[in-house]
Write a protein that holds these residues in place. Structure first.
Motif, mmCIF file in Angstrom:
data_model
loop_
_atom_site.group_PDB
_atom_site.id
_atom_site.type_symbol
_atom_site.label_atom_id
_atom_site.label_comp_id
_atom_site.label_asym_id
_atom_site.label_seq_id
_atom_site.Cartn_x
_atom_site.Cartn_y
_atom_site.Cartn_z
ATOM 1 N N ARG A 56 0.270 12.221 7.733
ATOM 2 C CA ARG A 56 -0.329 12.729 6.503
ATOM 3 C C ARG A 56 0.505 12.343 5.288
ATOM 4 N N TYR A 57 1.846 12.358 5.445
ATOM 5 C CA TYR A 57 2.705 12.038 4.310
ATOM 6 C C TYR A 57 3.008 10.555 4.199
ATOM 7 N N THR A 58 2.528 9.768 5.155
ATOM 8 C CA THR A 58 2.786 8.329 5.059
ATOM 9 C C THR A 58 1.457 7.572 5.034
ATOM 10 N N ILE A 59 1.047 7.068 6.190
ATOM 11 C CA ILE A 59 -0.068 6.120 6.203
ATOM 12 C C ILE A 59 -1.377 6.700 5.696
ATOM 13 N N ARG A 60 -1.610 8.004 5.905
ATOM 14 C CA ARG A 60 -2.852 8.582 5.417
ATOM 15 C C ARG A 60 -2.838 8.641 3.883
ATOM 16 N N ARG A 61 -1.670 9.015 3.358
ATOM 17 C CA ARG A 61 -1.497 9.102 1.910
ATOM 18 C C ARG A 61 -1.631 7.724 1.273
ATOM 19 N N TRP A 62 -1.188 6.704 1.988
ATOM 20 C CA TRP A 62 -1.234 5.347 1.443
ATOM 21 C C TRP A 62 -2.569 4.665 1.694
ATOM 22 N N GLY A 63 -3.511 5.381 2.309
ATOM 23 C CA GLY A 63 -4.818 4.784 2.552
ATOM 24 C C GLY A 63 -4.807 3.743 3.656
ATOM 25 N N MET A 64 -3.768 3.764 4.518
ATOM 26 C CA MET A 64 -3.719 2.788 5.603
ATOM 27 C C MET A 64 -4.373 3.339 6.861
ATOM 28 N N LEU A 65 -4.794 4.595 6.811
ATOM 29 C CA LEU A 65 -5.437 5.246 7.956
ATOM 30 C C LEU A 65 -6.521 6.147 7.398
ATOM 31 N N HIS A 66 -7.706 6.039 7.957
ATOM 32 C CA HIS A 66 -8.811 6.830 7.393
ATOM 33 C C HIS A 66 -9.281 7.882 8.369
ATOM 34 N N PRO B 143 0.813 -1.228 0.000
ATOM 35 C CA PRO B 143 0.000 0.000 0.000
ATOM 36 C C PRO B 143 0.845 1.275 0.000
ATOM 37 N N TRP B 144 2.108 1.184 0.427
ATOM 38 C CA TRP B 144 2.954 2.382 0.507
ATOM 39 C C TRP B 144 3.701 2.646 -0.792
ATOM 40 N N LYS B 145 3.412 1.867 -1.826
ATOM 41 C CA LYS B 145 4.058 2.117 -3.114
ATOM 42 C C LYS B 145 2.989 2.367 -4.177
ATOM 43 N N THR B 146 3.326 3.198 -5.150
ATOM 44 C CA THR B 146 2.388 3.457 -6.236
ATOM 45 C C THR B 146 2.339 2.232 -7.145
ATOM 46 N N VAL B 147 1.417 2.264 -8.106
ATOM 47 C CA VAL B 147 1.295 1.178 -9.074
ATOM 48 C C VAL B 147 2.656 0.901 -9.724
ATOM 49 N N ARG B 148 3.283 1.959 -10.217
ATOM 50 C CA ARG B 148 4.564 1.799 -10.906
ATOM 51 C C ARG B 148 5.619 1.227 -9.961
ATOM 52 N N GLN B 149 5.671 1.788 -8.743
ATOM 53 C CA GLN B 149 6.661 1.299 -7.772
ATOM 54 C C GLN B 149 6.404 -0.155 -7.406
ATOM 55 N N ASN B 150 5.128 -0.511 -7.312
ATOM 56 C CA ASN B 150 4.790 -1.900 -7.008
ATOM 57 C C ASN B 150 5.290 -2.840 -8.100
ATOM 58 N N VAL B 151 5.126 -2.436 -9.348
ATOM 59 C CA VAL B 151 5.554 -3.295 -10.447
ATOM 60 C C VAL B 151 7.086 -3.355 -10.505
ATOM 61 N N HIS C 144 -4.812 1.988 -2.745
ATOM 62 C CA HIS C 144 -6.130 2.229 -2.152
ATOM 63 C C HIS C 144 -7.019 3.083 -3.052
ATOM 64 N N GLN C 145 -6.429 3.684 -4.074
ATOM 65 C CA GLN C 145 -7.227 4.497 -4.998
ATOM 66 C C GLN C 145 -7.770 3.670 -6.162
ATOM 67 N N ALA D 275 4.199 -2.092 6.696
ATOM 68 C CA ALA D 275 2.830 -2.600 6.791
ATOM 69 C C ALA D 275 2.261 -2.378 8.191
ATOM 70 N N ALA D 276 3.141 -2.375 9.198
ATOM 71 C CA ALA D 276 2.673 -2.221 10.579
ATOM 72 C C ALA D 276 2.725 -0.760 11.023
ATOM 73 N N LEU D 277 3.054 0.139 10.106
ATOM 74 C CA LEU D 277 3.280 1.533 10.490
ATOM 75 C C LEU D 277 2.120 2.185 11.261
ATOM 76 N N PRO D 278 0.863 1.928 10.907
ATOM 77 C CA PRO D 278 -0.204 2.560 11.691
ATOM 78 C C PRO D 278 -0.121 2.204 13.174
ATOM 79 N N SER D 279 0.110 0.930 13.485
ATOM 80 C CA SER D 279 0.227 0.528 14.884
ATOM 81 C C SER D 279 1.492 1.078 15.507
#
Lengths: 264, 286
Positions: free
Chosen positions: B276-286, A107-115, A151-152, B201-205
């Protein structure tokens, strides 16, 4: 019709080449706190280069266990699973896996980064990884989403990214564990067609686990049918010997109901 | 209209995008801004304080906000023994304890994630220590380290360890089997799997753990400084508040408390910014 399929290993096709993947008498057992379960019992089959091999069976027939063993996550307690003649001992990027879960992307990587990521981790130079990612993202029609985070994306788009990531690594074999089962029917149909097209364009070898007869008949160049308790291979069908996909599906249905009768 | 007989294809022209998507009013947009709403809350509380104190009219027991701010300014600008020194002292003990505590927590977590007995150890120990406030073990640290900076850092470390260890452990446990399989598929294992797959992957916790670690540690620190400062005549913010009370500089006492709260808010702000620049941006926290 009965002669159109046969159990066990495939017949020699005239040209003697080593199969890409060989599964020989593989028994896979896993232990829980309570019991020792035989998930797969003495499975044997070969996968040739460029095949789309479908492994079909009900839930609990050991098909996913078999895939995990080929992936290197489980070791057979008996028999051998070998890729290009070398026994499989651990997971590795030569057997990229596409899972059913939509959380298989990082989830912390974009589509491109994931690939790109598995390529970068395994020594592909950045420029080449970028170019290859670009190609495969285009092939699955996700160029516009290349810089989005997972997530988008919709479930179908995530699955496309996972397929692109798997193929871009140019694995010896792509393992797919019921990848489309969680998608809606319209998306599933589209992705099935796309997979066939991608596989034909790239010449990749695919092993695809499914519980859906129609899916197996639609996608496979070879279909293996498994029965549960313990997981055993009951039939190995060469799709090219069938007149039509409908014919194939009917035959598979027949085999499955025979298996069920024996079980009942 | 296209009518092949047994079905009809509707031929409605697509809408103009400017008709279907309308921007909301600027006022409403401001209201959707969390920072703005929080500022509003602070403003309301500040006004209530100011007018409440004026109404109570008891400068010694309840100084007004303006008096408190004036005292805060004086304390910060004092040429000798300024409030900045106390703040620095507190932040030093806090950050040392936080870093040490997080290190110890990481070792505990690695032990707990990789072995069943380690997991038993961590859960048992944390349950046993959960009801015990960090200040309660202060007498022990006094015996071991004397009245010193070491004593204080020992307590801030202690107060950090368990909230961080528990949350990070839960975070690792919560990483899906699929994501672990994916990492191993890429050839990751052991420490590289932990660093490149499990930690993000565990960053929110992990963030939750670090947050409660900091605030737990800060709370213990302030209480401790009040006790230890009485013996040494020196220390951080806790001692500042205590000593101002002894001098009956009541607005300065309030200024010290305000300062503690502001530091707490700043920490919170840093965490929110990082999220805001990590888990929120990655959709891991709403």
């Amino acid at each position: 019709m009965a002669g159109a399929f046969h159990a066990g290993t495939s017949e020699p096709q005239g040209i003697v080449t080593q199969p890409l993947l060989q599964v020989q008498g593989a028994t896979i057992v896993y232990e829980t706190d309570l019991a020792r379960v035989v998930a797969v019992w003495r499975a044997s089959f070969d996968v040739q280069r460029g095949e789309r091999l479908m492994v079909l069976g009900r839930s609990g027939c050991g098909k996913s266990t078999l895939l995990k063993a080929i992936g290197g996550y489980l070791k057979p307690s008996e028999g051998v699973i070998a890729l290009e003649g070398v026994p499989i001992t651990a997971p590795g990027p030569d057997r990229m896996v596409v899972w059913q879960d939509t959380d298989q992307l990082l989830p912390w990587k974009t589509v491109r980064q994931n690939v790109m990521y598995p390529m970068l981790l395994n020594g592909v130079p950045r420029a080449e990884a970028h170019a290859r990612a670009q190609d495969f993202i285009a092939m699955v029609d996700l160029e516009r989403a290349a810089d989005h985070y997972p997530h988008q994306l919709s479930g179908g788009m995530k699955m496309r990214v996972a397929v692109a990531r798997g193929l871009a690594m140019r694995p010896a074999i792509l393992l797919m564990d019921e990848p489309f089962a969680a998608l809606d029917a319209l998306t599933r149909g589209r992705l099935q067609d796309e997979l066939v097209r991608l596989q034909e364009e790239t010449g990749a070898t695919v092993l695809f686990v499914t519980h859906d007869i129609a899916e197996a008949a639609r996608l496979g160049t070879r279909v293996i049918v498994m029965s549960p308790h313990p997981g055993q291979i009951k039939a190995n069908l060469d799709v090219s010997r069938f007149a039509s996909r409908e014919d194939l599906a009917a035959t598979i249905s027949g085999i499955i109901s025979d298996v069920d009768e024996v079980a009942a | 209209m296209n009518d092949p007989g047994h079905y009809i294809i509707e031929d409605v022209p697509p809408p103009d995008l400017t008709d279907t998507v309308k921007p909301i009013s600027p006022l409403l947009r401001l209201w959707h801004n969390a920072v703005f709403r929080r500022m509003l809350v602070i403003l309301v509380v500040a006004l209530a304080w100011e007018f409440g104190a004026r109404y109570a009219d008891s400068p010694l027991l309840f100084p007004t906000l303006l008096d408190t701010l004036a005292a805060l300014k004086d304390s910060l600008n004092a040429p000798y023994d300024s409030l900045w020194g106390y703040i620095g002292e507190s932040l030093k003990s806090l950050s040392l304890g936080f870093v040490l505590g997080t290190l110890v927590a990481s070792f505990l977590t690695i032990f707990a994630v990789n072995t069943r007995i380690g997991e038993d150890f961590l859960s048992t120990i944390t349950s046993a220590f959960a009801p015990l406030p960090a200040v309660a073990i202060f007498p022990l640290s006094l015996m071991w380290f004397g009245i010193s900076q070491e004593s204080v850092v020992f307590i801030t470390t202690w107060a950090t360890i368990f909230p961080v260890a528990v949350a990070v452990f839960q975070g690792f446990r919560g990483v899906s089997q699929t994501l672990r399989f994916v990492g191993r598929n890429f050839g990751l294992k052991g420490l590289s799997l932990t660093a490149r797959a499990l930690i993000p992957a565990a960053l929110p916790s992990i963030m939750t753990g670090l947050r409660s670690g900091v605030s737990n540690s800060f709370r213990a620190l302030v209480a401790l400084e009040m006790v230890i400062g009485a013996a040494t005549g020196a220390g951080g913010l806790g001692w500042f508040v205590m000593s101002q009370k002894q001098n009956l500089e009541i607005p300065a006492v309030w200024a010290g408390i305000l300062c503690i709260m502001v530091i707490g808010l700043l920490f919170e702000g840093l965490f929110i910014l990082f999220e805001r620049y990590t888990i929120r941006r990655w959709g891991m926290l709403h």
